[in-house]
Design an enzyme around this catalytic site. Structure first.
Site, mmCIF file in Angstrom:
data_model
loop_
_atom_site.group_PDB
_atom_site.id
_atom_site.type_symbol
_atom_site.label_atom_id
_atom_site.label_comp_id
_atom_site.label_asym_id
_atom_site.label_seq_id
_atom_site.Cartn_x
_atom_site.Cartn_y
_atom_site.Cartn_z
ATOM 1 N N HIS A 203 0.806 -1.221 0.000
ATOM 2 C CA HIS A 203 0.000 0.000 0.000
ATOM 3 C C HIS A 203 0.834 1.263 0.000
ATOM 4 C CE1 HIS A 203 -2.976 -3.026 0.937
ATOM 5 N NE2 HIS A 203 -3.806 -2.209 0.330
ATOM 6 N N ARG A 346 -15.422 0.835 0.490
ATOM 7 C CA ARG A 346 -14.991 -0.449 1.065
ATOM 8 C C ARG A 346 -14.844 -0.303 2.568
ATOM 9 N NH1 ARG A 346 -9.425 -3.221 -0.684
ATOM 10 N NH2 ARG A 346 -8.557 -1.650 0.708
ATOM 11 N N ASN A 471 -4.264 -7.671 -6.344
ATOM 12 C CA ASN A 471 -3.023 -7.499 -5.567
ATOM 13 C C ASN A 471 -2.905 -8.586 -4.518
ATOM 14 O OD1 ASN A 471 -2.898 -5.101 -6.961
ATOM 15 N ND2 ASN A 471 -3.715 -3.880 -5.282
ATOM 16 N N CYS A 519 -9.993 -4.267 -9.471
ATOM 17 C CA CYS A 519 -9.461 -3.024 -8.915
ATOM 18 C C CYS A 519 -8.049 -3.191 -8.355
ATOM 19 C CB CYS A 519 -10.396 -2.476 -7.830
ATOM 20 S SG CYS A 519 -10.717 -3.631 -6.509
HETATM 21 C C1 PEP Z 1 -6.301 -5.758 -3.956
HETATM 22 O O1 PEP Z 1 -5.942 -6.501 -3.052
HETATM 23 O O2 PEP Z 1 -6.112 -6.006 -5.164
HETATM 24 C C2 PEP Z 1 -6.998 -4.491 -3.647
HETATM 25 C C3 PEP Z 1 -7.486 -3.724 -4.594
HETATM 26 O O3 PEP Z 1 -7.096 -4.111 -2.344
HETATM 27 P P1 PEP Z 1 -5.850 -3.506 -1.521
HETATM 28 O O4 PEP Z 1 -4.761 -3.181 -2.523
HETATM 29 O O5 PEP Z 1 -6.334 -2.320 -0.790
HETATM 30 O O6 PEP Z 1 -5.460 -4.641 -0.619
HETATM 31 MG MG MG Z 2 -6.700 -6.253 -1.030
#
Ligand code: PEP
Ligand code: MG
Length: 589
Positions: A203, A346, A471, A519
């Site tokens: 992140h 979310r 991700n 996403c």
């Molecule tokens: C993911 O895991 O792909 C996602 C979009 O959520 P985050 O990156 O916030 O874990």
């Molecule tokens: Mg995630």
């Protein structure tokens, strides 16, 4: 080339290029504690005041630990026990420790401010412990540092803004930056960042991309080689940091930076065009957001909505959690910014490397690890918190379209339980005589755990929509930490296992006739666009700055040909071959 202390002019450090763009500026080096510590002398007459200030910070730390202990008691079984021991040890250290006593002595003897006194004491203890070269002692040192840094945080929190000492236009150099750290950087003041630790899909990296900050993470030996004020270049695409560049190198990078700015301006002209492939398939390109300051970028990119609002960022960098009204006022900024376009809210997804949230307490590593209490698991242990988030979302839904999204779901029952909480939220609105939104916000599920992907058909029965989180899906499928530079070479979304899970999820959603979006970071990488389109995805949510790049790819793409290529790719077992097939398709279509 990787260099060792100190850098010679022109040394280049290779890391992971996680947020493209070029930054040139003086280095602002942040020390490993993660806190900017002011140091100054104090007058003899101020010694008592300063010692009192330290005393108050220690008392505050004791109250914070007590609060955490109360929260930990509400956890179940082993988690409560584990955290309980740790917090007990912290409380003990705060009551009577050499750290605090010797820091007081330093204030008197050396006439330094309290923050510096604690910091010097920590350094002294660290050097004694490190000399013992024992893993048990090293772990205890971490505990002492945790307590010391907590006291320093309490001392500095009110007076010091993070990175406020960094001159305008400077480049932050640090051992490690957390997502909460990056969230506090003003991209108008800071040119870029580079660290020695960190992976490309954590992140921290995502936040840097969101703010448009050129960033290189995981550049080994960098911190020890750079001194404050050294001119550095951060090349966020190539993943390179050049220290003390000569004039011709500087000129070359400045030219590249100007060319990039020009290209991005040209791309922004695509803003008003619909995202439609050459053969007429329409796509929806939306934005992933964390902070309201990103909204101008979302607007500028021509986003069709917010496909992912990471609400955990509302909880970062603060001592107390935001209450319902404060959460609502932040959420309404996104709703107003989208002006009738949907906002996908979310619920809190903390844990793993997303720390720094006051609300749920600072769980220790085993509780909040990537495989531990994350996302919906933690929310179900804090039902009040989830209820407040749902009430907030329902209230906001009276001002614009909202979708509610649950993170880290792995079972059907987690979704059913959340539905129950949503019903309680409606009842709460009714009790307070507040308007119930009509229609109700749909309740969707992130598909980011391999088990969830494999049971996507079952989850589709209880979900109103899916959002594929590639991700985490990649991380968990390949057992490769997304924020760890040492396994970055294994973290590959083009691995056939990851692609099969994406395909399975998409097919399950389409069969159940529920919307499905993606996403994760691959949604914003034009290299992946044709493959994802070929797998049947039509909704992509990404860092706003990537929207024009993905749109450009869609405009030049033939969706039918993309499907044919995706079918060929899905027959492959080797990610190298998949990469070649995809790159060829991208280059020649
Ligand atoms: C993911 O895991 O792909 C996602 C979009 O959520 P985050 O990156 O916030 O874990
Ligand atoms: Mg995630």
């Amino acid at each position: 080339m990787s260099a060792v202390t100190p850098a010679s002019p022109g040394d280049c450090f290779q890391g992971l290029g996680v947020s493209s763009g070029i930054a040139v500026g003086p280095a602002h080096v942040r020390e490993a504690s993660g806190i900017e510590i002011p140091e100054y002398s104090i007058a003899k007459s101020k010694i008592a005041t300063e010692r009192n200030r330290l005393g108050r910070a220690v008392q505050l730390a004791q109250r914070q630990i007590r609060k955490l202990q109360n929260r930990a008691n509400t956890l179940e079984g082993l988690a409560a026990e584990e955290i309980g021991y740790l917090l007990e040890a912290y409380a003990h250290m705060l009551k009577d420790s050499r750290l605090v006593r010797d820091a007081e002595t330093r204030i008197t003897d050396e006439r330094v401010n309290a923050e510096a006194a604690v910091q010097h004491e920590l350094a002294r203890i660290a050097s004694t412990f490190e000399a013992m070269d024992d893993t048990y002692i090293a772990a205890r040192l971490e505990d002492i540092k945790e307590v010391g840094n907590r006291i320093i945080r309490n001392l500095t929190l009110k007076s010091i803004r993070p990175f406020s000492a960094a001159p305008k236009g400077s480049v932050i150099i640090a051992d490690q930056l957390t997502p909460a750290d990056i969230a506090q950087i003003d991209p108008n003041r800071i040119a870029g960042v580079a660290t020695t630790l960190g992976g490309a899909e954590g992140h921290t990296a995502i936040m840097a991309r969101a703010l448009g900050l050129p960033a290189v993470l995981g550049a080994e030996n960098l911190l020890s080689a750079v001194s404050g004020g050294d001119v550095v270049i951060v090349d966020g695409k190539a993943g390179q940091v050049v220290v003390l560049p000569d004039k011709s190198t500087l000129d070359r990078y400045r030219r590249r930076r100007d060319n990039l700015t020009r290209r991005n301006r040209q791309l922004n002209r695509l803003r008003r065009l619909p995202a439609e492939s050459r053969d007429g398939t329409t796509f929806s390109l939306q934005a992933n957001v964390e902070l309201p300051i990103e909204m101008p970028m979302v607007e500028q990119a021509g986003s069709e909505g917010v496909g992912l609002l990471r609400s955990e960022f509302m909880f970062m960098n603060r001592e107390t959690p935001p209450d319902e009204d404060e959460q609502l006022s932040i959420l309404l900024k996104f709703v107003a910014g989208m002006n009738g376009r949907p906002v996908t809210f979310r619920s809190l997804d903390v844990g793993a490397e997303k720390r720094g949230q006051s609300t749920i307490g600072e769980l220790n590593d085993s509780a909040a690890s990537a495989l531990g209490l994350r996302g919906i698991r933690l929310a179900h242990l804090n039902e009040d918190l989830l209820l407040t988030q749902f009430v907030t979302a329902l209230r906001a839904a009276n001002h614009g379209p909202i979708r509610i999204l649950l993170p880290m779901v792995s079972t059907v029952s987690e979704v059913q339980k959340a539905r129950q909480t949503l019903k309680f939220a409606v009842a709460e609105l009714r009790r307070r005589k507040l308007k119930i939104p009509n229609p109700m916000p749909p309740l969707g599920v992130m598909i980011e755990v391999p088990g969830a992907a494999l049971s996507a058909d079952a989850l589709a029965q209880v979900s109103d929509f899916f959002a594929i989180g590639s991700n985490d899906l990649t991380m968990y499928t390949l057992a490769a930490d997304r924020a760890n530079e040492h396994v970055a070479h294994l973290y590959n979304p083009l691995h056939p296992a990851v692609l099969r899970l994406i395909q399975f999820t998409t097919t399950a959603a389409l069969r159940a006739r529920i919307p499905v979006s993606i996403c994760g970071e691959i949604a914003g990488d034009p290299r992946f666009t044709a493959l994802l389109a070929g797998l049947g995805l039509r909704e992509f949510s990404m860092t706003p700055a990537n929207i024009p790049h993905v749109k450009k790819r869609i405009l030049s793409m033939d969706a039918v040909a993309a499907t044919t290529r995706a079918t060929l790719i899905m027959d492959q077992t080797d990610s190298g071959r998949i990469t070649t097939l995809l790159d060829d398709f991208n280059n020649f279509s």
